[in-house]
Design a protein around this motif. Structure first.
Motif: not given
Length: 160
Positions: A26, A54, A56-57, A59, A64, A68
């Motif tokens: 995660k 983190k 994300e849902k 993803e 991510a 980021e």
């Protein structure tokens, strides 16, 4: 596999293998290079660090990592390479985090870098990161040390 304790004395295990702790972690952390410089961000509370965060849902961890880097630095990832994963046995939570190496092809100026103040470019990473108050706690444990050694041993990653 490497085992050590982080800045807050939490047990950490690190492995440069494919998903040794969790198949769908995660959290992500991305060591970045842009035009032969290290690309970091200045987190508003923690200080200088490589981008990350983190997942994300809906993803993937790879998605991510790319997001980021863009959100926190304005960097458009050209090449993303999975390096390894580490697991932290924290006092409040336990988490697995993927580590990536990214080469960034462009930096775009943004109005908002979310929880950071945007990109910071460094020719070299200082030797005193572990004691330098300008750097985030995430830069002060052996995840960074071992990851940089791993990258150095695979030098083609840094310049491809």
């Amino acid at each position: 596999m490497k085992t050590f304790y982080d800045y807050y004395n939490n047990k950490v295990q690190l492995a440069f293998d494919s998903q040794p702790f969790e198949s769908y972690p995660k959290h992500v952390w991305v060591i970045c290079r842009y035009k032969k410089k290290w690309l970091l961000t200045r987190h508003k509370n923690r200080g200088l660090e490589f981008p990350g965060g983190k997942v994300e849902k809906n993803e993937s961890p790879n998605q991510a990592a790319i997001r980021e880097v863009l959100e926190e630095t304005g960097g458009e990832v050209e090449q993303l390479t999975y390096l390894g994963q580490y697991f932290v046995w924290g006092k409040r939570e336990q988490l697995a985090k993927n580590i990536y190496f990214a080469t960034v092809k462009t930096l775009q100026e943004k109005n908002d870098y979310y929880e950071t103040d945007g990109p910071v470019l460094l020719e070299i990473l200082p030797k005193n990161i572990k004691t330098n108050k300008s750097y985030s706690f995430m830069m002060k444990d052996d995840v960074l040390t071992y990851s940089l050694d791993y990258i150095k041993n695979k030098a083609e990653l840094m310049y491809s």
